[in-house]
Design a protein around this motif. Structure first.
Motif, PDB file in Angstrom:
ATOM      1  N   ILE A   1      -2.781   7.393 -16.864  1.00  0.00           N
ATOM      2  CA  ILE A   1      -2.980   8.047 -15.573  1.00  0.00           C
ATOM      3  C   ILE A   1      -3.699   7.029 -14.706  1.00  0.00           C
ATOM      4  CG2 ILE A   1      -4.125   9.918 -14.334  1.00  0.00           C
ATOM      5  CD1 ILE A   1      -3.890  11.623 -16.849  1.00  0.00           C
ATOM      6  N   ILE A   2      -3.148   6.753 -13.531  1.00  0.00           N
ATOM      7  CA  ILE A   2      -3.641   5.675 -12.682  1.00  0.00           C
ATOM      8  C   ILE A   2      -3.873   6.195 -11.271  1.00  0.00           C
ATOM      9  CG2 ILE A   2      -3.223   3.280 -11.961  1.00  0.00           C
ATOM     10  CD1 ILE A   2      -0.772   3.393 -13.967  1.00  0.00           C
ATOM     11  N   CYS A   3      -4.982   5.792 -10.660  1.00  0.00           N
ATOM     12  CA  CYS A   3      -5.210   6.143  -9.253  1.00  0.00           C
ATOM     13  C   CYS A   3      -5.686   4.913  -8.497  1.00  0.00           C
ATOM     14  CB  CYS A   3      -6.239   7.276  -9.125  1.00  0.00           C
ATOM     15  SG  CYS A   3      -7.950   6.786  -9.441  1.00  0.00           S
ATOM     16  N   ASN A   4      -5.477   4.916  -7.196  1.00  0.00           N
ATOM     17  CA  ASN A   4      -6.045   3.850  -6.376  1.00  0.00           C
ATOM     18  C   ASN A   4      -7.527   4.156  -6.116  1.00  0.00           C
ATOM     19  OD1 ASN A   4      -6.184   5.737  -4.264  1.00  0.00           O
ATOM     20  ND2 ASN A   4      -4.299   5.013  -3.294  1.00  0.00           N
ATOM     21  N   THR A   5      -8.202   3.319  -5.373  1.00  0.00           N
ATOM     22  CA  THR A   5      -9.645   3.480  -5.179  1.00  0.00           C
ATOM     23  C   THR A   5      -9.984   4.085  -3.812  1.00  0.00           C
ATOM     24  OG1 THR A   5      -9.840   1.215  -4.345  1.00  0.00           O
ATOM     25  CG2 THR A   5     -10.133   1.550  -6.727  1.00  0.00           C
ATOM     26  N   LYS A   6      -8.984   4.636  -3.134  1.00  0.00           N
ATOM     27  CA  LYS A   6      -9.195   5.180  -1.789  1.00  0.00           C
ATOM     28  C   LYS A   6      -9.670   6.632  -1.850  1.00  0.00           C
ATOM     29  CE  LYS A   6      -5.423   2.187  -0.231  1.00  0.00           C
ATOM     30  NZ  LYS A   6      -4.044   2.126   0.296  1.00  0.00           N
TER      31      LYS A   6
ATOM     32  N   ILE B   1       6.540  11.655  -9.781  1.00  0.00           N
ATOM     33  CA  ILE B   1       5.514  12.672  -9.558  1.00  0.00           C
ATOM     34  C   ILE B   1       4.224  11.982  -9.132  1.00  0.00           C
ATOM     35  CG2 ILE B   1       4.149  14.506 -10.612  1.00  0.00           C
ATOM     36  CD1 ILE B   1       7.091  15.204 -10.370  1.00  0.00           C
ATOM     37  N   ILE B   2       3.701  12.347  -7.970  1.00  0.00           N
ATOM     38  CA  ILE B   2       2.440  11.775  -7.495  1.00  0.00           C
ATOM     39  C   ILE B   2       1.454  12.903  -7.186  1.00  0.00           C
ATOM     40  CG2 ILE B   2       3.626   9.798  -6.454  1.00  0.00           C
ATOM     41  CD1 ILE B   2       2.891  11.122  -3.686  1.00  0.00           C
ATOM     42  N   ILE B   3       0.181  12.543  -7.153  1.00  0.00           N
ATOM     43  CA  ILE B   3      -0.863  13.474  -6.711  1.00  0.00           C
ATOM     44  C   ILE B   3      -1.569  12.837  -5.528  1.00  0.00           C
ATOM     45  CG2 ILE B   3      -3.069  14.541  -7.327  1.00  0.00           C
ATOM     46  CD1 ILE B   3      -1.943  14.848 -10.176  1.00  0.00           C
TER      47      ILE B   3
ATOM     48  N   ILE C   1       5.766   1.516  -8.992  1.00  0.00           N
ATOM     49  CA  ILE C   1       4.485   2.182  -9.259  1.00  0.00           C
ATOM     50  C   ILE C   1       3.448   1.764  -8.225  1.00  0.00           C
ATOM     51  CG2 ILE C   1       2.592   2.399 -10.924  1.00  0.00           C
ATOM     52  CD1 ILE C   1       4.700   1.983 -13.135  1.00  0.00           C
ATOM     53  N   ALA C   2       3.409   0.479  -7.902  1.00  0.00           N
ATOM     54  CA  ALA C   2       2.461  -0.014  -6.894  1.00  0.00           C
ATOM     55  C   ALA C   2       2.697   0.654  -5.544  1.00  0.00           C
ATOM     56  CB  ALA C   2       2.579  -1.532  -6.769  1.00  0.00           C
ATOM     57  N   LYS C   3       3.973   0.809  -5.171  1.00  0.00           N
ATOM     58  CA  LYS C   3       4.283   1.464  -3.891  1.00  0.00           C
ATOM     59  C   LYS C   3       3.867   2.930  -3.914  1.00  0.00           C
ATOM     60  CE  LYS C   3       8.080  -1.538  -2.412  1.00  0.00           C
ATOM     61  NZ  LYS C   3       9.550  -1.658  -2.198  1.00  0.00           N
ATOM     62  N   ALA C   4       4.071   3.611  -5.052  1.00  0.00           N
ATOM     63  CA  ALA C   4       3.678   5.016  -5.159  1.00  0.00           C
ATOM     64  C   ALA C   4       2.166   5.174  -5.037  1.00  0.00           C
ATOM     65  CB  ALA C   4       4.164   5.600  -6.488  1.00  0.00           C
ATOM     66  N   LEU C   5       1.438   4.175  -5.522  1.00  0.00           N
ATOM     67  CA  LEU C   5      -0.028   4.203  -5.458  1.00  0.00           C
ATOM     68  C   LEU C   5      -0.576   3.639  -4.147  1.00  0.00           C
ATOM     69  CD1 LEU C   5      -0.861   2.990  -9.082  1.00  0.00           C
ATOM     70  CD2 LEU C   5      -1.414   5.241  -8.112  1.00  0.00           C
ATOM     71  N   HIS C   6       0.296   3.111  -3.301  1.00  0.00           N
ATOM     72  CA  HIS C   6      -0.110   2.475  -2.040  1.00  0.00           C
ATOM     73  C   HIS C   6      -1.070   1.307  -2.301  1.00  0.00           C
ATOM     74  CE1 HIS C   6       0.892   6.212   0.676  1.00  0.00           C
ATOM     75  NE2 HIS C   6       1.910   5.810  -0.073  1.00  0.00           N
ATOM     76  N   VAL C   7      -0.734   0.476  -3.289  1.00  0.00           N
ATOM     77  CA  VAL C   7      -1.565  -0.695  -3.578  1.00  0.00           C
ATOM     78  C   VAL C   7      -0.709  -1.957  -3.540  1.00  0.00           C
ATOM     79  CG1 VAL C   7      -3.239   0.567  -4.969  1.00  0.00           C
ATOM     80  CG2 VAL C   7      -1.241  -0.460  -6.091  1.00  0.00           C
ATOM     81  N   ASN C   8      -1.374  -3.073  -3.301  1.00  0.00           N
ATOM     82  CA  ASN C   8      -0.731  -4.387  -3.291  1.00  0.00           C
ATOM     83  C   ASN C   8      -1.307  -5.232  -4.419  1.00  0.00           C
ATOM     84  OD1 ASN C   8       0.768  -3.911  -0.810  1.00  0.00           O
ATOM     85  ND2 ASN C   8      -1.211  -4.116   0.252  1.00  0.00           N
ATOM     86  N   GLU C   9      -0.655  -6.332  -4.716  1.00  0.00           N
ATOM     87  CA  GLU C   9      -1.184  -7.237  -5.734  1.00  0.00           C
ATOM     88  C   GLU C   9      -2.579  -7.703  -5.328  1.00  0.00           C
ATOM     89  OE1 GLU C   9       0.188 -11.077  -8.375  1.00  0.00           O
ATOM     90  OE2 GLU C   9       1.609  -9.579  -7.652  1.00  0.00           O
TER      91      GLU C   9
END
Length: 338
Positions: free
Chosen positions: A290-295, A2-4, A321-329
């Motif tokens: 609950i986690i979100c990226n910074t975009k 589930i993503i938002i 999880i990283a892929k779902a958030l569109h983030v990299n290390e």
């Protein structure tokens, strides 16, 4: 998973379905193709706009089940209400009638039409389909907005409000509106509510009583529902109260439902959230966040189990999880305990 994420033009059919499912009293999503498409386009514009202070931006998020590709819910934020169209409320006040000579002292409640919340940010348009009302999805859908506000605070006002749906029956009849309709208007509640939802608010200023209304003059049924919440909205109210929102005596001009407010910086999720650098790897931690990226335009949020290294300001998460958030290390995320 589930993503938002921000809404996009291809989500129109899903938003139209949600507008129908949400029923009467859900003013921010009128069942109107032109208005819904306009709402989506305005949201897309807002997410891509360069903003230094809040204005007329409107951000609409959707919850997507990535396994099915289905949009199952929505929630929104208005950056600053009332800047283009007047934003009305009734304020509950008191008038004292006192006669020392006769020994009479009466306190009478009043309703005064006002625009006191002009410029405030508003969280709105919260709806989750029944199939996904589980696994804290409702809390996730509501609270993710506060993470977005925390990360992009320059886009929002110092005060944030939420209008709670008032009492109405399954046919959309509101006891509060029935009294207003009888004495000042010649249209039923669903019609008035719909006109407001599509932006036609001139009739409010033209027909609403200009002077304070004595609550004691309203029908008994209308008096009973002032500042009361629709049963289906109670869970949303309880969640906001836990975040620090409170009533300040403002109610909706159509159904009498309460508006709650908070200082944006003091909202619990905003205050308790933190920013951490991403490390990708396997984790057996049981803490749920609950986690979100910074975009902004590329905003993504999930609820997931990750390992927090608070001292180093790092968070260890799986590759999925990283892929779902569109983030990299090495990227940063904002999170709060769920």
């Amino acid at each position: 998973m589930i993503i938002i994420r921000p809404i996009q033009a291809s989500d129109y059919d899903s938003l139209h379905r949600i507008a129908i499912e949400s029923g009467h009293g859900f003013t921010s999503l009128p069942v109107n193709e032109g208005l819904l498409k306009q709402r989506i386009a305005h949201s897309e514009y807002s997410f891509t706009k360069d903003v230094s202070h809040p204005s007329s931006e409107g951000y609409l998020f959707v919850m997507e089940d990535t396994e099915t590709g289905q949009v199952v819910g929505t929630s929104g934020i208005e950056a600053a209400v009332g800047l283009e169209d007047a934003f009305y409320h009734y304020h509950l006040g008191k008038v004292v009638h006192n006669s020392r000579e006769l020994g009479i002292y009466n306190t009478v409640e009043t309703l005064s039409l006002c625009n006191d919340y002009t410029g405030a940010s508003e969280i709105c348009t919260l709806f989750l389909g029944e199939s996904h009302r589980k696994n804290k999805n409702g809390r996730f859908l509501s609270r993710c907005r506060f993470l977005f506000m925390a990360e992009h605070h320059e886009r929002f006002a110092e005060t944030v409000i939420a209008e709670m749906r008032g009492i109405s029956d399954e046919e959309g009849r509101s006891p509060f509106w029935n009294w207003l309709e009888e004495h000042f208007f010649s249209m039923d509640f669903p019609t008035a509510d719909y006109l407001t939802g599509i932006g036609k608010k001139v009739f409010i200023a033209e027909l609403m009583p200009k002077h304070p209304i004595y609550v004691s003059l309203l029908s008994k049924d209308a008096q009973k529902v002032i500042n009361e919440v629709h049963p289906k909205t109670l869970p949303a109210l309880r969640l906001l109260e836990a975040e620090g929102f409170a009533r300040r005596g403002y109610v909706d001009i159509f159904d009498g439902g309460p508006t709650v407010e908070a200082q944006t910086a003091k909202v619990k999720t905003i205050r308790n959230s933190g920013k951490y650098q991403v490390i990708i790897g396997e984790t057996d931690d049981k803490a749920n966040f609950i986690i979100c990226n910074t975009k902004v335009a590329g905003f993504r949020a999930v609820q997931a189990k990750v390992s927090l290294r608070a001292t180093a300001e790092q968070v260890l998460m799986s590759d999925d999880i990283a892929k779902a958030l569109h983030v990299n290390e090495g990227d940063f995320v904002r999170l709060v305990r769920n």
